[in-house]
Design an enzyme around this catalytic site. Structure first.
Site, short mmCIF file in Angstrom:
data_model
loop_
_atom_site.label_atom_id
_atom_site.label_comp_id
_atom_site.label_asym_id
_atom_site.label_seq_id
_atom_site.Cartn_x
_atom_site.Cartn_y
_atom_site.Cartn_z
N ASN C 99 0.87 -1.18 0.00
CA ASN C 99 0.00 0.00 0.00
C ASN C 99 0.90 1.23 0.00
OD1 ASN C 99 -1.61 2.16 1.71
ND2 ASN C 99 -3.14 0.71 0.99
N ASN C 127 -3.04 4.02 -2.33
CA ASN C 127 -3.98 4.59 -1.37
C ASN C 127 -4.22 6.05 -1.73
OD1 ASN C 127 -5.35 5.55 0.80
ND2 ASN C 127 -3.80 5.02 2.32
N CYS C 130 -6.90 8.16 1.52
CA CYS C 130 -6.80 8.25 2.97
C CYS C 130 -7.32 9.60 3.44
CB CYS C 130 -5.35 8.07 3.43
SG CYS C 130 -5.23 8.18 5.22
N THR C 193 -12.06 4.02 4.28
CA THR C 193 -13.00 4.44 5.33
C THR C 193 -13.85 5.64 4.91
OG1 THR C 193 -11.23 5.79 6.23
CG2 THR C 193 -11.51 3.60 7.17
C1 LIG Z 1 -6.38 1.60 12.15
C2 LIG Z 1 -6.55 1.62 10.66
C3 LIG Z 1 -5.49 2.00 9.83
C4 LIG Z 1 -5.65 2.01 8.46
N1 LIG Z 1 -4.58 2.36 7.68
C5 LIG Z 1 -4.69 2.29 6.32
C6 LIG Z 1 -3.58 2.53 5.47
O1 LIG Z 1 -2.49 2.79 5.94
N2 LIG Z 1 -3.76 2.48 4.12
C7 LIG Z 1 -4.99 2.17 3.58
O2 LIG Z 1 -5.11 2.13 2.37
N3 LIG Z 1 -6.04 1.90 4.35
C8 LIG Z 1 -5.93 1.95 5.71
N4 LIG Z 1 -7.02 1.65 6.50
C9 LIG Z 1 -8.30 1.27 5.85
C10 LIG Z 1 -8.47 -0.25 5.79
O3 LIG Z 1 -7.45 -0.85 5.02
C11 LIG Z 1 -9.84 -0.62 5.21
O4 LIG Z 1 -9.91 -0.13 3.87
C12 LIG Z 1 -11.00 -0.03 5.97
O5 LIG Z 1 -10.71 -0.02 7.34
C13 LIG Z 1 -12.30 -0.80 5.74
O6 LIG Z 1 -12.20 -2.14 6.11
P1 LIG Z 1 -12.62 -2.71 7.57
O7 LIG Z 1 -13.99 -2.19 7.86
O8 LIG Z 1 -12.54 -4.18 7.47
O9 LIG Z 1 -11.63 -2.15 8.54
C14 LIG Z 1 -6.88 1.65 7.88
C15 LIG Z 1 -7.94 1.27 8.71
C16 LIG Z 1 -7.79 1.24 10.09
C17 LIG Z 1 -8.97 0.82 10.94
#
Ligand SMILES: Cc1cc2nc3c(=O)[nH]c(=O)nc-3n(C[C@H](O)[C@H](O)[C@H](O)COP(=O)(O)O)c2cc1C
Ligand SMILES: Cc1cc2nc3c(=O)[nH]c(=O)nc-3n(C[C@H](O)[C@H](O)[C@H](O)COP(=O)(O)OP(=O)(O)OC[C@H]3O[C@@H](n4cnc5c(N)ncnc54)[C@H](O)[C@@H]3O)c2cc1C
Ligand SMILES: Cc1cc2nc3c(=O)[nH]c(=O)nc-3n(C[C@H](O)[C@H](O)[C@H](O)COP(=O)(O)OP(=O)(O)OC[C@H]3O[C@@H](n4cnc5c(N)ncnc54)[C@H](O)[C@@H]3O)c2cc1C
Ligand SMILES: Cc1cc2nc3c(=O)[nH]c(=O)nc-3n(C[C@H](O)[C@H](O)[C@H](O)COP(=O)(O)O)c2cc1C
Ligand code: FES
Ligand code: FES
EC number: 1.3.-.-
Lengths: 258, 312, 312, 258
Positions: C99, C127, C130, C193
């Site tokens: 990523n 990504n 974000c 998110t």
């Molecule tokens: C604590 C945390 C850190 C995350 N860091 C990243 C990241 O560094 N890069 C990214 O593309 N998505 C990041 N995400 C998003 C997740 O990869 C994912 O797309 C999103 O949380 C939805 O999936 P979930 O509901 O299963 O968590 C992060 C999510 C969380 C909760």
């Protein structure tokens, strides 16, 4: 009047495979007017499951403010419910809906047809009909032997025919096979069960007085949200629809499109 | 109850709590549980020119901490609402906010003109954001110029203040808010539902007959709070906030975010007594937090001194 | 395990389950719980050119059925990831999806060029979505042309296939999907998110130091499913779906919606064993539902015959 | 090694106002290495509350695989926990973090300072120090009389000074007032409590060996998510940060910025 309140679990037991009998005590019982009404139970402690679950009333003991429900574990909500134990409380909204009409001349014959988890509400109905000296005939269909329940209780009230899809208990076949074979003479028919069964009954007895109890996905259960709508058969009907939760769940055959 | 009264364009609210449109019908079912006069206001079910049957069933599906609905604006139509529902509601001492919907601008104008004449309708709520109807609905709610236009046209004919209900299904909700403010809106209500989908495990097909539905309930609350926070700093008209409220704490969180009053939707479908309960609890919560008047803390999340709209 | 293998551009997956970026660090913590070789793939934490400290704390807050995070892309920087993290991960028999993030197009290009050289990096995940970084981040994820441009530029330098991670904070996610497909993306990962906010009851102020955060967890699942359903019918490149997955049923729902494989994010933070658990359960679920191969039911929600992208 | 598993509730009781003592039994206890480590508890049945809750380990009985936690009901999670009863199970992840170092020459003096709900982890620490023949002095601060707990237990291990903010129990004032007054001679200081207290201690004893246990909002608790970061004081530090959950929760004063 509809009430909302905590009902105490008097007992809970598994009476057939994945079929639970839940006996509840609470003031709400005094409000029950007719067999075929249902209650809306809060399952789970918080927001998941979010919605209440509709469950029919199977038997009433007014004096002791006790009612019985019988349900099958399907998903999250009913599975949660099945883990609750004697002495715990369930938040219940009800009684809801209008139920089966029981006014009928004594001596007449009522045919009660239940399929699977549609069987429970017919039990209180049968009892009340018997109290009015109406002769009851029961035809109950289940999937297989392990899913059969309440047969002895029904037998005590009247003639009872049991069929299972696979013939592992009673006759093999569907409830409609019993009807074909026996060609009952009856004055009124009541049924609760899967929609295909209800449709078949509606078609088979176009001239008879037939009451069918329907199911639909609900949210409020009280008629406010328009989730549980069925269109009326009569295109000229003023509203054009009925709410299963508050206008039903029991309708006379022909009132709504199944 | 004085720490509770809120005055907004067209609305003198006893308290800032009201049921949200579509989750309270026209009040009849809830009147069996409590006296509707205790409510701050009532947002009635969306009304269209003609009666609508809505979508086929299933119309609701549960999701984690939320639900999807695709009722499809079923309602008895303008005539019946005017002749039966509103007169019935007039027995209660509570202002009505009439939620109106349509497929064309003309539809909105027709309903607005007539329904704003009803004596107990104190404000309109333009539902330009319903995701469950095929025509109009969603475009009105996602294109700023279209939203501005429909607001303007309705303002021209309405005899009562006009609130516009915003859809959260947009990249930047501030643009929508600014557009309807420019169009002359007296207030904003937000948020409507987010578009969602649930599939059946066995068939793999959508559970709702309409395929998608609008997501509501606790799950959407942080999104709604964020949007109220953004919009309240962008426009100078008041906001009635909603989205997942099921407790006094939730209600206060929306006020902190910048709402002047709040509406409770889905929670009514689970607990018919939720509105009276929140009203009682909120009074205690304010007491506990030493808040003299609910409006003192409107926008507290972003206000240093006073800037942007000073909530009433 | 054959009903489970999925082949996607650059990726031969033993099974369709992988941890999502940011919820698994670089795998070290989870290696204490199980053998990472059982995973379909691993999406490592976002990597930027320089090390980043990220946002001040608090960085997480709980919401109904979900959580907000505003980590702010904290990571040790490209050099350290290349020299320490990736070599450490190479002890496992599992493809890595790197990523990558940045504030400018040049940032993305720099990281992509170098990190795609690592022998165990089999794909990149851009990504562009974000919500927790001030520069660039979110604009890349909401403006189709910008997304297309960054995709193109990264494709030019990457030695491995490029997946683009879409933001759900847009009016029409299909436009974004089409744009990155036009830009040459080999696949799409979705969703990141949703932007949310939580306020503290006592102070009325945001709980997160960053004010807003990204909403993840079960609460967002119906929105993610809807978007995968829409995008899989719009583009001809495969999708890795995510958003609220915490069970085998959830995973299958994404496949039905049109994803070819899925990623598990937040659930790892609650149950470190969630990925192995879903892998085991999913196999049983397929058995129970008589599904011969996971790919047979990809897009089942909308497929009559075969149309659009035929998931592998 | 960190484990995850169901732990059985041996007992739960309210030992002060809103303060609960929870005794748990399970295999995970064998893995505990040092006082000051914590566990991550699943609260609620489903998705709300979603995240685990970090709670310190207060006492360990290795032989019987029993550990004690003491917690205050703050919000949803701890309130849910307080309703669980003997015989029920809690899903626990742990032990997490590094805890307090206990290596010290016998005969030395350790000063243990706890504030409010920061007191519990000091109890196992004190016991282990005593087992090493280290003299312990306790200074414990509480808000008010009704919030005071564990004092007798601490007194059994060593001199114990109690203060309350309002003087309703022990002396009136803060733990720092006791330090001013008593001017203890000690070799090492351990503290757990609110950040302002920890800051005051760090400033007061720049020359001493001081260990502070910190708190931060967490999600994973195992070092994977980067939620619980503190910057290092040393700007030249290679990483520039520490994770409270996995590098901490105990740090030597001066390591991270409070
Ligand atoms: C604590 C945390 C850190 C995350 N860091 C990243 C990241 O560094 N890069 C990214 O593309 N998505 C990041 N995400 C998003 C997740 O990869 C994912 O797309 C999103 O949380 C939805 O999936 P979930 O509901 O299963 O968590 C992060 C999510 C969380 C909760
Ligand atoms: C008027 C009425 C009376 C009922 N009486 C009984 C009874 O006496 N015994 C019994 O076992 N079942 C009865 N049902 C069906 C029962 O409500 C469902 O089995 C139950 O809601 C499933 O919940 P779940 O959480 O276990 O399943 P899930 O599949 O997890 O439920 C998900 C959602 O779908 C809804 N749903 C699922 N199946 C049905 C269904 N068949 N009908 C309506 N909603 C459904 C649930 O209420 C919930 O909102 C009745 C349904 C209605 C409408
Ligand atoms: C390493 C560590 C050890 C701890 N040990 C103890 C202990 O032994 N006894 C005790 O009573 N408390 C302890 N706490 C604090 C305890 O974790 C919180 O009181 C608890 O999480 C509150 O949860 P809730 O659901 O009741 O409150 P809510 O306010 O509903 O929680 C909402 C969210 O905020 C988080 N949160 C709230 N307060 C805190 C806090 N002070 N620290 C970290 N996260 C917080 C929760 O974990 C949750 O994610 C400890 C915290 C940490 C970090
Ligand atoms: C069953 C149902 C029907 C709804 N009908 C309408 C409607 O007719 N008009 C409207 O503007 N919003 C309608 N909404 C949206 C709600 O008014 C509200 O904006 C939304 O549900 C978010 O609030 P909540 O989470 O408290 O439900 C409906 C919501 C639900 C759940
Ligand atoms: S379930 Fe709401 S109207 Fe029937
Ligand atoms: S809580 Fe996840 S790194 Fe500390």
């Amino acid at each position: 009047m509809k009430k909302i309140g905590e009902m105490k679990i008097v007992s809970q037991k598994e009476i057939a495979k994945n079929i639970f009998q839940l006996i509840l005590q609470g003031k709400l019982v005094s409000e029950i007017e007719r067999p075929g009404q249902f209650v809306h139970m809060k399952v789970g402690e918080g927001i998941d499951p979010l919605l209440r679950r509709p469950i029919s009333i199977c038997e009433i003991d007014r004096e002791n403010q006790i009612m019985t429900c019988i349900y099958r574990t399907e998903g999250k909500g009913t599975t949660w419910l099945s883990k609750k134990q004697q002495g715990e409380y369930i938040n219940v909204l009800g009684p809801l809906g209008n139920g089966f009409p029981v006014q009928m001349k004594s001596g007449k014959v009522a045919l009660l047809i239940g399929g699977g988890i549609g069987v429970p509400p017919l039990y209180e109905l049968s009892k009340q009909l018997r109290n009015r000296d109406i002769q009851v005939i029961h035809v109950l269909g289940f999937q297989t032997k392990s899913a059969v329940f309440l047969t002895k209780e029904f037998q005590r009230l009247g003639v009872t025919y049991i069929v299972t899809d696979d013939g592992s208990y009673g006759e093999k076949g569907f409830v409609t096979d019993v009807l074909k074979k026996q060609n009952f003479d009856f004055d009124r028919l009541y049924a609760c069960g899967p929609t295909p069964m209800l449709k078949a009954l509606e078609q088979k007895f176009p001239e008879k007085e037939v009451y069918l109890s329907l199911e639909e996905r609900m949210s409020c259960g009280i008629g406010a949200c328009f989730a549980c709508i069925r269109p009326t058969k009569d295109r000229e009907d003023k509203k054009g629809y009925r709410k299963i939760c508050s206008d039903g769940p029991v309708f006379q055959a022909g009132e709504v499109i199944l | 109850m004085n720490r509770f009264s809120v005055s907004l364009p067209g609305l003198q609210l006893k308290n800032p709590i009201m049921p949200a449109s579509g989750c309270f019908g026209f009040g009849r079912e809830f009147a069996e549980f409590y006296d509707l006069s205790i409510l701050g206001a009532i947002m009635i079910k969306a009304t269209t020119v003609e009666p609508r049957y809505g979508n086929p069933t299933p119309r609701v599906a549960e999701t984690p901490g939320g639900m999807l609905n695709a009722i499809g604006l079923q309602n008895p139509g303008l005539k019946k609402v005017m002749e039966e529902e509103l007169p019935w509601l007039s027995q209660f001492d509570v202002p009505i906010i009439a939620n109106i919907a349509g497929s064309t601008v003309e539809d909105y104008v027709s309903v607005a003109k007539e329904i704003s004449e009803a004596p107990n309708v104190h404000a309109l709520e333009l539902n330009i954001s319903c995701p469950n109807v095929k025509h109009g609905g969603i475009a009105f709610g996602t294109v700023p110029d279209v939203a501005k236009e429909v607001t303007k046209r309705v303002k021209n004919v309405s005899r009562v203040p006009v609130y516009v209900k915003l859809s959260p299904n947009v990249t930047d909700i501030r643009l929508m808010a600014k557009a309807v403010e420019d169009g002359g809106a007296d207030g904003i209500t937000m948020i409507n539902t987010l578009t969602g989908l649930r599939l059946d495990m066995k068939t793999g097909k959508p559970i709702l007959a309409n395929i998608t539905g609008g997501l509501s309930g606790p799950a959407i609350k942080p999104i709604a709070i964020r949007m109220v926070y953004e919009v309240s700093q962008t426009v100078n008209i008041p906001i009635i906030g909603m989205g997942g409220i099921s407790s006094a704490e939730d209600a206060l969180e929306f006020i902190y975010a910048g709402a002047s009053a709040v509406a409770v939707g889905t929670a009514n479908l689970i607990d018919p007594f939720i509105c009276p309960k929140i009203i009682t609890d909120l009074e205690q919560l304010l007491e506990k937090l030493n808040i003299d008047h609910i409006s003192d803390v409107c926008g507290r999340s972003w206000k240093h001194g006073i800037s942007g709209y000073h909530c009433p």
